[in-house]
Design a protein around this motif. Structure first.
Motif, PDB file in Angstrom:
ATOM      1  N   ASP A  11       0.069   9.149   5.404  1.00 13.13           N
ATOM      2  CA  ASP A  11       0.110   7.704   5.166  1.00 13.13           C
ATOM      3  C   ASP A  11      -1.326   7.197   5.244  1.00 13.13           C
ATOM      4  O   ASP A  11      -1.901   7.091   6.335  1.00 13.13           O
ATOM      5  CB  ASP A  11       0.988   6.996   6.200  1.00 13.13           C
ATOM      6  CG  ASP A  11       1.116   5.508   5.910  1.00 13.13           C
ATOM      7  OD1 ASP A  11       0.439   5.006   4.967  1.00 13.13           O
ATOM      8  OD2 ASP A  11       1.890   4.844   6.608  1.00 13.13           O
ATOM      9  N   ILE A  12      -1.902   6.915   4.105  1.00  8.49           N
ATOM     10  CA  ILE A  12      -3.320   6.557   4.040  1.00  8.49           C
ATOM     11  C   ILE A  12      -3.628   5.331   4.889  1.00  8.49           C
ATOM     12  O   ILE A  12      -4.703   5.223   5.482  1.00  8.49           O
ATOM     13  CB  ILE A  12      -3.732   6.332   2.569  1.00  8.49           C
ATOM     14  CG1 ILE A  12      -3.604   7.656   1.801  1.00  8.49           C
ATOM     15  CG2 ILE A  12      -5.158   5.793   2.466  1.00  8.49           C
ATOM     16  CD1 ILE A  12      -3.779   7.524   0.322  1.00  8.49           C
ATOM     17  N   LEU A  13      -2.664   4.409   4.973  1.00  7.04           N
ATOM     18  CA  LEU A  13      -2.897   3.185   5.741  1.00  7.04           C
ATOM     19  C   LEU A  13      -3.059   3.470   7.231  1.00  7.04           C
ATOM     20  O   LEU A  13      -3.562   2.618   7.975  1.00  7.04           O
ATOM     21  CB  LEU A  13      -1.748   2.197   5.512  1.00  7.04           C
ATOM     22  CG  LEU A  13      -1.593   1.681   4.075  1.00  7.04           C
ATOM     23  CD1 LEU A  13      -0.470   0.658   4.012  1.00  7.04           C
ATOM     24  CD2 LEU A  13      -2.897   1.080   3.571  1.00  7.04           C
TER      25      LEU A  13
ATOM     26  N   TYR B 256      -5.027   5.687   8.366  1.00  8.56           N
ATOM     27  CA  TYR B 256      -6.378   6.217   8.559  1.00  8.56           C
ATOM     28  C   TYR B 256      -7.391   5.132   8.187  1.00  8.56           C
ATOM     29  O   TYR B 256      -7.637   4.876   7.006  1.00  8.56           O
ATOM     30  CB  TYR B 256      -6.617   7.440   7.682  1.00  8.56           C
ATOM     31  CG  TYR B 256      -5.681   8.598   7.956  1.00  8.56           C
ATOM     32  CD1 TYR B 256      -6.043   9.614   8.836  1.00  8.56           C
ATOM     33  CD2 TYR B 256      -4.439   8.656   7.338  1.00  8.56           C
ATOM     34  CE1 TYR B 256      -5.196  10.681   9.082  1.00  8.56           C
ATOM     35  CE2 TYR B 256      -3.577   9.719   7.582  1.00  8.56           C
ATOM     36  CZ  TYR B 256      -3.949  10.723   8.456  1.00  8.56           C
ATOM     37  OH  TYR B 256      -3.101  11.763   8.701  1.00  8.56           O
TER      38      TYR B 256
ATOM     39  N   SER C 219      -8.162   3.861   4.424  1.00  6.09           N
ATOM     40  CA  SER C 219      -7.240   2.808   3.989  1.00  6.09           C
ATOM     41  C   SER C 219      -7.896   1.772   3.078  1.00  6.09           C
ATOM     42  O   SER C 219      -7.209   1.089   2.310  1.00  6.09           O
ATOM     43  CB  SER C 219      -6.633   2.116   5.215  1.00  6.09           C
ATOM     44  OG  SER C 219      -7.653   1.524   6.012  1.00  6.09           O
TER      45      SER C 219
ATOM     46  N   VAL D 241      -6.030   2.588  -3.137  1.00  4.44           N
ATOM     47  CA  VAL D 241      -4.885   2.109  -2.358  1.00  4.44           C
ATOM     48  C   VAL D 241      -4.379   0.800  -2.943  1.00  4.44           C
ATOM     49  O   VAL D 241      -3.183   0.631  -3.212  1.00  4.44           O
ATOM     50  CB  VAL D 241      -5.265   1.945  -0.875  1.00  4.44           C
ATOM     51  CG1 VAL D 241      -4.092   1.345  -0.097  1.00  4.44           C
ATOM     52  CG2 VAL D 241      -5.678   3.283  -0.277  1.00  4.44           C
TER      53      VAL D 241
ATOM     54  N   ARG E 170      -0.426   5.933  -1.556  1.00  8.35           N
ATOM     55  CA  ARG E 170      -0.166   5.891  -0.119  1.00  8.35           C
ATOM     56  C   ARG E 170      -0.217   7.262   0.539  1.00  8.35           C
ATOM     57  O   ARG E 170      -0.301   7.348   1.767  1.00  8.35           O
ATOM     58  CB  ARG E 170       1.203   5.253   0.145  1.00  8.35           C
ATOM     59  CG  ARG E 170       1.245   3.747  -0.102  1.00  8.35           C
ATOM     60  CD  ARG E 170       0.471   2.981   0.953  1.00  8.35           C
ATOM     61  NE  ARG E 170       0.967   3.229   2.299  1.00  8.35           N
ATOM     62  CZ  ARG E 170       1.978   2.574   2.859  1.00  8.35           C
ATOM     63  NH1 ARG E 170       2.614   1.628   2.164  1.00  8.35           N
ATOM     64  NH2 ARG E 170       2.357   2.850   4.098  1.00  8.35           N
TER      65      ARG E 170
END
Length: 356
Positions: free
Chosen positions: A121-123, A125, A129, A134, A140
């Motif tokens: 979940d990139i958000l 990090y 993010s 994104v 994501r």
């Protein structure tokens, strides 16, 4: 892990070309053009990892180039996601061209670190993010592995994306690494072809005949050997029309185009060329050109044309001299009354064969 700004520092750009860019150029992978072999590989990567987006991404000093790309149509269901179409995910994944700046995405990090990267979940990090993909593309989740060639140069990545968080896990991470290793067989094949081409060009360099190799339908000059440069001038890389207007005017560009489009060898005879060399023994030279289509090994598609010239000036002069001699002999024989009686020197009686 390296952030975007420090990653970009490892791509020298104008400050000096990297070994990566030199390798990509030598392999013919330094442009963001479509490559069916890599597209098929991207599709395979999407299928194995059950991800909706997959790429084979090569990275030079200035940009990322998606030579392989798989994005399912809006009407196609996402693998492993029953009842949910691509359009149902919200923002469309719009990638109008097969290239992207180094500041976008996460493949530059993989290349810089020379190791796989899994972002469930990139958000989650903070370092990643804020990446433009994104918000702009709705990415994501990311999973990528480096492509390390036989020279130990990282030339790109194999990666998959999703627009929802994913638990990639060890199995998917192992899959993407195996895919990157499998793709190296394609790179090795291209390396082998490059080596063959280098051997071929070395042979061309020592040829006594002018040789030129064009690429694509626009007749762009890819190579000329020293003999060609000596006779017709140094290569100004561009089209034949631009580099050698005398030859283009004589019809060479048209004959090369014919060979390219028909896939058959063509010949252009009696090309009279006025040399500008101050040390030339002859001001006017006559050439014959043979134009042979060059094909891609795997597909058979015509990629360019090999043009070999032959100086036939001496041959043409010999023919002219023989013709003149024949005419002179016939004239003298006629004046002496040959063929009108036994006193003449009849050609048939003496065994003389008149040239022409």
């Amino acid at each position: 892990m390296t952030d975007v700004m420090s990653t970009q520092g490892q791509f020298p750009g104008a400050a000096g070309e990297s070994e990566r860019t030199r390798r990509l150029r030598s392999l013919g992978l330094n442009e963001p053009t479509v490559d069916e072999a890599f597209d098929r590989f991207a599709h395979l990567a999407a299928s194995i990892t059950r991800a909706p987006i997959a790429m084979v991404n090569f990275i030079n000093d200035e940009r990322q180039m998606f030579r392989g790309l798989f994005i399912p149509p809006n009407s196609v269901d996402i693998p492993g996601d029953i009842g949910s179409s691509w359009a149902d995910r919200g923002i469309a994944f719009d990638l109008p061209t097969r290239e992207m700046p180094l500041s976008h995405g996460f493949c530059p990090h993989v290349v810089a670190q020379r190791s796989p990267l899994a972002l469930d979940d990139i958000l989650a990090y903070p370092r990643f993010s804020g990446n433009p993909v994104v918000d702009e593309l709705g990415v994501r989740a990311y999973l990528g592995a480096p492509l390390v060639d036989d020279t130990n140069t990282v030339i790109g990545t194999v990666c998959v994306l999703d627009r929802e968080p994913r638990q990639w896990g060890r199995e998917r991470l192992r899959d993407i690494q195996h895919l990157a290793e499998a793709l190296l067989s394609e790179i090795r094949l291209r390396d082998h072809l490059v080596a063959q081409q280098q051997e071929m060009f070395a042979a061309f360099d020592g040829s006594p005949f002018p040789i030129m190799l064009t690429h694509g339908p626009d007749r762009d000059i890819r190579y000329v050997n020293p003999q060609h440069a000596e006779v017709f001038g140094a290569a100004t890389y561009g089209s034949i029309d631009q580099a050698y207007p005398q030859l283009a005017e004589a019809g060479l560009a048209q004959v090369v185009a014919e060979a390219y489009h028909t896939g058959r060898a063509t010949v252009l005879n009696d090309v009279r060329f006025r040399t500008t060399r101050p040390d030339a023994q002859r001001i006017h030279q006559i050439f014959s050109f043979t134009c042979t289509p060059q094909r891609v090994v795997r597909t058979g598609e015509v990629s360019g044309v090999l043009v070999v010239g032959m100086d036939v000036t001496a041959q043409s002069r010999t023919e002219e001299e023989l013709g003149t001699l024949a005419a002179l002999l016939v004239d003298r024989l006629q004046q002496s009354g040959a063929g009108t009686g036994r006193q003449g020197l009849g050609a048939g009686e003496t065994g003389l064969v008149l040239p022409g």
